[in-house]
Design a protein around this motif. Sequence first.
Motif: not given
Length: 174
Positions: A164-173
């Motif tokens: 399972v993955s958890f978003a830590a940092k995201r771009g604009k899209l």
Amino acid sequence: DMRSGEYDVRLVKPKYFDLIKKITLDAKSPVVKLKMKHELFKKNSFYWQFSGQAGSTLGAGVNLGGYIRNFNIEFFGTYIFDTEKIYAYSVNNHSDYEYKGILVGGKVGYGIKLSRMFRVTPQVGVTHLLLIDSDVSYADFATIGVRGEMMLTRGFGISLTPEVSFAAKRGKLY
């Protein structure tokens, strides 16, 4: 030449499990057959494998890794060739499209042998997703999973790693 009687025997051979057994020798039947089992997993080993990803995205890639005294380290790269749709919204418009991307990352873990054929390795890691069609789109993930391996013969096996993955940092899209 050995006399009849009971003996404690220990057989040692590279790439095999040590065999420790109590045997009885008899002058009437002086031959004793002992069978040693191959050691399929080693504490120190290296692997490479082709990988496939299925879930919200479909992809294919390569994993390189190894075990040093049962500690595991793995690096991977995956090309994402089909995904769900992405929806991008801004103040004046919105759009949707499917993207292609590249996943790269690494994991660490510790291998636990369950038998001579099966090993499980709990793993934690990081993954970076870069969308190919967009210069502002990326995501960094923390991952948790378990690598399960079954050796079919020495040097060849199959593995499955649900994670399972958890978003830590995201771009604009994202």
